[in-house]
Design an enzyme around this catalytic site. Sequence first.
Site, PDB file in Angstrom:
ATOM      1  N   TYR A 280       0.839  -1.211   0.000  1.00 16.89           N
ATOM      2  CA  TYR A 280       0.000   0.000   0.000  1.00 16.89           C
ATOM      3  C   TYR A 280       0.873   1.259   0.000  1.00 16.89           C
ATOM      4  CZ  TYR A 280      -3.814   3.113   1.543  1.00 16.89           C
ATOM      5  OH  TYR A 280      -4.739   4.126   1.650  1.00 16.89           O
TER       6      TYR A 280
ATOM      7  N   LYS B 194       1.047   4.160  -2.847  1.00 16.90           N
ATOM      8  CA  LYS B 194       0.669   5.549  -2.555  1.00 16.90           C
ATOM      9  C   LYS B 194       1.852   6.503  -2.743  1.00 16.90           C
ATOM     10  CE  LYS B 194      -3.697   4.915  -1.647  1.00 16.90           C
ATOM     11  NZ  LYS B 194      -4.709   5.433  -2.587  1.00 16.90           N
TER      12      LYS B 194
HETATM   13  N1  LIG Z   1      -9.947   5.636   4.863  1.00 15.01           N
HETATM   14  C1  LIG Z   1      -8.750   6.115   5.143  1.00 15.01           C
HETATM   15  O1  LIG Z   1      -8.388   6.299   6.314  1.00 15.01           O
HETATM   16  C2  LIG Z   1      -7.812   6.506   4.053  1.00 15.01           C
HETATM   17  C3  LIG Z   1      -6.614   7.143   4.405  1.00 15.01           C
HETATM   18  C4  LIG Z   1      -5.729   7.534   3.405  1.00 15.01           C
HETATM   19  C5  LIG Z   1      -6.035   7.281   2.081  1.00 15.01           C
HETATM   20  N2  LIG Z   1      -7.198   6.656   1.756  1.00 15.01           N
HETATM   21  C6  LIG Z   1      -7.460   6.432   0.339  1.00 15.01           C
HETATM   22  O2  LIG Z   1      -8.680   7.017  -0.017  1.00 15.01           O
HETATM   23  C7  LIG Z   1      -9.311   6.258  -1.048  1.00 15.01           C
HETATM   24  C8  LIG Z   1     -10.718   5.869  -0.615  1.00 15.01           C
HETATM   25  O3  LIG Z   1     -10.623   5.157   0.608  1.00 15.01           O
HETATM   26  P1  LIG Z   1     -11.930   4.672   1.406  1.00 15.01           P
HETATM   27  O4  LIG Z   1     -11.523   4.562   2.826  1.00 15.01           O
HETATM   28  O5  LIG Z   1     -13.102   5.498   1.052  1.00 15.01           O
HETATM   29  O6  LIG Z   1     -12.063   3.183   0.807  1.00 15.01           O
HETATM   30  P2  LIG Z   1     -13.349   2.254   0.617  1.00 15.01           P
HETATM   31  O7  LIG Z   1     -12.835   0.857   0.677  1.00 15.01           O
HETATM   32  O8  LIG Z   1     -14.448   2.646   1.534  1.00 15.01           O
HETATM   33  O9  LIG Z   1     -13.793   2.605  -0.877  1.00 15.01           O
HETATM   34  C9  LIG Z   1     -12.972   2.269  -1.976  1.00 15.01           C
HETATM   35  C10 LIG Z   1     -13.724   2.513  -3.258  1.00 15.01           C
HETATM   36  O10 LIG Z   1     -12.897   2.061  -4.355  1.00 15.01           O
HETATM   37  C11 LIG Z   1     -13.656   1.182  -5.158  1.00 15.01           C
HETATM   38  N3  LIG Z   1     -12.783   0.217  -5.834  1.00 15.01           N
HETATM   39  C12 LIG Z   1     -11.848  -0.598  -5.271  1.00 15.01           C
HETATM   40  N4  LIG Z   1     -11.278  -1.355  -6.225  1.00 15.01           N
HETATM   41  C13 LIG Z   1     -11.848  -1.013  -7.405  1.00 15.01           C
HETATM   42  C14 LIG Z   1     -11.677  -1.439  -8.748  1.00 15.01           C
HETATM   43  N5  LIG Z   1     -10.790  -2.389  -9.099  1.00 15.01           N
HETATM   44  N6  LIG Z   1     -12.440  -0.861  -9.719  1.00 15.01           N
HETATM   45  C15 LIG Z   1     -13.344   0.097  -9.400  1.00 15.01           C
HETATM   46  N7  LIG Z   1     -13.541   0.548  -8.146  1.00 15.01           N
HETATM   47  C16 LIG Z   1     -12.799  -0.005  -7.166  1.00 15.01           C
HETATM   48  C17 LIG Z   1     -14.635   0.530  -4.203  1.00 15.01           C
HETATM   49  O11 LIG Z   1     -15.727  -0.036  -4.882  1.00 15.01           O
HETATM   50  C18 LIG Z   1     -15.024   1.726  -3.353  1.00 15.01           C
HETATM   51  O12 LIG Z   1     -15.976   2.504  -4.043  1.00 15.01           O
HETATM   52  C19 LIG Z   1      -8.400   5.060  -1.307  1.00 15.01           C
HETATM   53  O13 LIG Z   1      -7.526   5.332  -2.385  1.00 15.01           O
HETATM   54  C20 LIG Z   1      -7.602   4.959  -0.027  1.00 15.01           C
HETATM   55  O14 LIG Z   1      -6.356   4.319  -0.221  1.00 15.01           O
HETATM   56  C21 LIG Z   1      -8.087   6.262   2.707  1.00 15.01           C
END
Ligand SMILES: NC(=O)c1ccc[n+]([C@@H]2O[C@H](COP(=O)([O-])OP(=O)(O)OC[C@H]3O[C@@H](n4cnc5c(N)ncnc54)[C@H](O)[C@@H]3O)[C@@H](O)[C@H]2O)c1
Length: 258
Positions: free
Chosen positions: A164, A168
């Site tokens: 990851y 990133k």
């Molecule tokens: N939640 C956190 O604390 C956090 C922190 C830093 C970064 N992020 C980043 O923010 C973004 C969103 O995170 P989140 O927590 O909302 O995640 P989540 O798991 O709730 O949502 C992820 C989304 O990506 C979609 N997705 C995953 N694989 C896919 C694919 N192959 N094709 C199409 N869609 C796909 C899922 O369907 C979903 O809509 C991510 O890139 C994550 O790495 C999240």
Amino acid sequence: MSEQPNRRVQVDLSGQTALVTGASRGIGKAIALALGAAGAKVGCIARSADKLAETVEEITSAGGAAEAFPCDVTDESAVTALFEKVIEEWGQLDIMVNNAGITKDGLLPRMTADDWDAVISTNLRSVFLFTKAASQAMMRTRRGRIINISSVSGLMGNPGQANYSASKAGVVGFTRTVAKELASKRRPITVNAICPGFIASDMTETLGEALQEAIKQNVPLQRLGAAEEVADGVLYLASESGAYVNGHVLTIDGGMTA
Ligand SMILES: NC(=O)c1ccc[n+]([C@@H]2O[C@H](COP(=O)([O-])OP(=O)(O)OC[C@H]3O[C@@H](n4cnc5c(N)ncnc54)[C@H](O)[C@@H]3O)[C@@H](O)[C@H]2O)c1
């Protein structure tokens, strides 16, 4: 629930079109709702058509415009077909938000090559595919905003997240390079990244309460962030106020990486 202040960045994006990957839930859904509320027509992308329908329904019932584009973001031919449809229907693309992402955590000795490939493919390959296609559309209209959702894990190490973190950090490097490639006076396309810290979502829910409490103690603001707070960062970068911000990496992390 997070204790974020009750507010919303006021931005007018009427007449503009936006695509958001991973818009079926979490941060991506909050970004899609925020762009829709700001007046942009929003294309919501994820694999599940059913879940996307909920995001589209929320945007349209609030008076906005949205459409679902079910797509696996790692599939190059599906991404090509999606852009053909978007350009045919909409004629232009103004804002691209690359948000879809997954985790497959594990310490290095136990991390499989499949776990590595899945995370790199979803989190980094997809950003390449969508940025390339979006930039081609934006070159034609000579303007555009590309916003990539990275993570604090791309800025500092986090045991158990080698795949990851690498994906990133890759998004950060990609963003900085493409920001220099795409920008010009005649064709002001900007590319920026946002690095959220720990945001309350399905992804962080899986960590369990004890780990979430421990995480809060490492955040100067001592709380998880809200998806809407990341969405506000996207609104700023997409807005006229963000016009001179390019190649920037914006942390929204409560001071965690300060
Ligand atoms: N939640 C956190 O604390 C956090 C922190 C830093 C970064 N992020 C980043 O923010 C973004 C969103 O995170 P989140 O927590 O909302 O995640 P989540 O798991 O709730 O949502 C992820 C989304 O990506 C979609 N997705 C995953 N694989 C896919 C694919 N192959 N094709 C199409 N869609 C796909 C899922 O369907 C979903 O809509 C991510 O890139 C994550 O790495 C999240």
